[in-house]
Design an enzyme around this catalytic site. Structure first.
Site, PDB file in Angstrom:
ATOM      1  N   PRO A   1       0.793  -1.234   0.000  1.00  0.00           N
ATOM      2  CA  PRO A   1       0.000   0.000   0.000  1.00  0.00           C
ATOM      3  C   PRO A   1       0.824   1.281   0.000  1.00  0.00           C
ATOM      4  O   PRO A   1       0.445   2.263  -0.628  1.00  0.00           O
ATOM      5  CB  PRO A   1      -0.839  -0.128   1.275  1.00  0.00           C
ATOM      6  CG  PRO A   1      -1.000  -1.598   1.461  1.00  0.00           C
ATOM      7  CD  PRO A   1       0.295  -2.199   1.009  1.00  0.00           C
TER       8      PRO A   1
ATOM      9  N   GLY B   1       4.616   1.861  -3.829  1.00  0.00           N
ATOM     10  CA  GLY B   1       4.814   2.441  -5.156  1.00  0.00           C
ATOM     11  C   GLY B   1       5.942   1.755  -5.887  1.00  0.00           C
ATOM     12  O   GLY B   1       6.033   0.530  -5.916  1.00  0.00           O
TER      13      GLY B   1
ATOM     14  N   GLN C   1      -8.210  15.488 -45.221  1.00  0.00           N
ATOM     15  CA  GLN C   1      -6.769  15.404 -45.005  1.00  0.00           C
ATOM     16  C   GLN C   1      -6.408  15.317 -43.515  1.00  0.00           C
ATOM     17  O   GLN C   1      -5.482  14.580 -43.134  1.00  0.00           O
ATOM     18  CB  GLN C   1      -6.078  16.611 -45.641  1.00  0.00           C
ATOM     19  CG  GLN C   1      -4.559  16.495 -45.674  1.00  0.00           C
ATOM     20  CD  GLN C   1      -3.921  17.707 -46.344  1.00  0.00           C
ATOM     21  OE1 GLN C   1      -4.022  18.822 -45.833  1.00  0.00           O
ATOM     22  NE2 GLN C   1      -3.288  17.493 -47.488  1.00  0.00           N
TER      23      GLN C   1
ATOM     24  N   GLU D   1       4.117  -2.811 -14.418  1.00  0.00           N
ATOM     25  CA  GLU D   1       5.512  -3.243 -14.595  1.00  0.00           C
ATOM     26  C   GLU D   1       6.487  -2.062 -14.648  1.00  0.00           C
ATOM     27  O   GLU D   1       7.490  -2.107 -15.343  1.00  0.00           O
ATOM     28  CB  GLU D   1       5.656  -4.108 -15.856  1.00  0.00           C
ATOM     29  CG  GLU D   1       5.724  -5.584 -15.589  1.00  0.00           C
ATOM     30  CD  GLU D   1       4.374  -6.180 -15.179  1.00  0.00           C
ATOM     31  OE1 GLU D   1       4.292  -7.384 -15.019  1.00  0.00           O
ATOM     32  OE2 GLU D   1       3.398  -5.437 -14.994  1.00  0.00           O
TER      33      GLU D   1
END
Length: 401
Positions: free
Chosen positions: A132, A135, A295, A379
């Protein structure tokens, strides 16, 4: 439809595997993905189908009942699956990382016990590093294992566990000070434990609780949970590799191939976003002609396609580097960083092409728009990838003398 992101040099076997997975995605995943995602429903029927195809054992050696395929084959399959629904590729990815860690670092007994059942899809893997308050700072792990006779007692709280409820085997990284004196570098006092459990929520074995699913903006269907250990007793033979203190290196090895996998997921989602954008642009009319003939839209499609191609090429390069046995943390970091950023941009451009309808849940692009941000974090964030890339570049280009 002509496809972007073709991969040269594939064998006949690789092409056959990819064609089979692509057909499964087109027939079994894309037609139901949005409905299941909106209900946040676990895609059991899809998972069972992938199990029958042998996807859960793609990279597990043949001696353990797997297909013994390369990382490249696996990532190309993940790219196809993510093109259908990214959540399904997440279910596969966590399983694959645990199988890879077992293959590379497990004892012979651990390989013999787990890999055949993982190849068959009977045992489903998940891995757990984050906490928790953690990080990206893995060295700050506070969950702890204490030796007690022939067992270890684990206590602590883990976070962001993909497959937390449906998995039956979790590779958990905790601190273990046994044999590591005070002052030892944090990464040298971590151990990976192989924790077997029952599927489901609540107390799934004595001392181990999996609370309910975390409610997320996107990436639904797959269960993301916490993991709470309170006096969880694990036998010493379930230390990955049999020796404490190696967990950080084992996990980083798994995350490195996981980064290639996340790159593949970004490529798959970006491909699907391009397909939706280029199709809608030819159907939607403004000022008397399809918007694809304006375009401004053609420029947008050109940029989207170029980003899809570039991300795919970097992902393939990173996978082939790993397959060759060479160090690939630089290539994996670059591929993950570029593919996740480009995925976000391609999805947003497809969303813009759809105009107001992109905001409607009736259109598939709305789901992709909520899913893409997860790849910026999973990841390792973009900032972490830049740190890895920068350090490796300085190693390669260090001034001598």
């Amino acid at each position: 439809m002509a496809r972007l992101a073709q991969t040269p040099g594939l064998t006949d076997v690789q092409q056959e595997i990819l064609a089979t997975v692509r057909d499964f995605v087109d027939k079994e995943i894309i037609p139901v993905a949005t409905e299941l995602e909106h209900r946040d429903e676990y895609p059991q029927q899809i998972v069972d189908g992938l199990k029958e195809l042998g996807v859960f054992g793609l990279m597990i050696p043949e001696e353990y009942g797997g297909l013994g395929e390369s990382l490249l084959t696996y990532t190309l399959c993940v790219e196809e699956i993510a093109r259908g629904w990214m959540s399904v590729s997440g279910i596969i990815n966590t399983h694959f990382i645990v199988a890879y860690m077992l293959k590379q670092h497990g004892t012979q007994e651990q390989k013999d016990h787990f890999l055949p059942r993982m190849a068959a899809g009977e045992t489903r893997g998940a891995f757990s590093m984050s906490e928790p308050a953690l990080g990206s700072d893995v060295s700050a792990i506070t969950s702890k294992a204490v030796k007690d006779g022939d067992e270890y007692v684990l206590n602590g709280q883990k976070m962001w566990l993909t497959n937390g409820g449906t998995s039956t085997l979790v590779a958990v990284l905790v601190r273990s000070d046994e044999g590591h004196p005070e002052g030892t570098a944090p990464h040298k006092s971590m151990t990976t434990f192989l924790v077997e459990k029952e599927p489901g929520f609540g107390e799934v074995r004595p001392g181990l609780t999996i609370p309910g699913k975390i409610d997320k903006m996107g990436y639904k269907g797959v269960d993301t949970t916490e993991l709470i250990m309170d006096g969880l007793r694990i036998p010493a033979n379930r230390v990955l590799g049999g020796t404490t203190g190696r967990g950080f290196y084992q996990m980083m090895d798994g995350v490195e191939v996981g980064r290639v996998n996340v790159a593949a997921r970004g490529c798959g989602v970006a491909q699907r976003a391009f397909e939706l954008g280029v199709s809608y642009a030819q159907q939607r009319h403004t000022f008397g002609k399809p918007i694809a003939q304006h375009q401004a839209i053609q420029f947008k499609l050109a940029e989207m396609a170029t980003k899809v191609e570039a991300a795919h090429a970097m992902m393939v390069n990173a996978a082939r580097k790993k397959d060759s046995g060479e160090r690939n943390d630089l290539e994996a970091g670059m591929a993950k960083y570029l593919a996740s950023e480009y995925c976000k941009e391609v999805v947003e451009d497809a969303f813009r092409i759809h105009g107001g309808y992109g905001f409607s849940k009736e259109y598939e692009i709305e789901r992709l728009y909520r899913e893409a941000p997860m790849l910026l974090i999973g990841e390792g964030t973009a900032e972490i990838q830049k740190m890895i890339i920068g350090r490796r570049l300085l190693e390669e280009y260090r001034i001598q003398g």
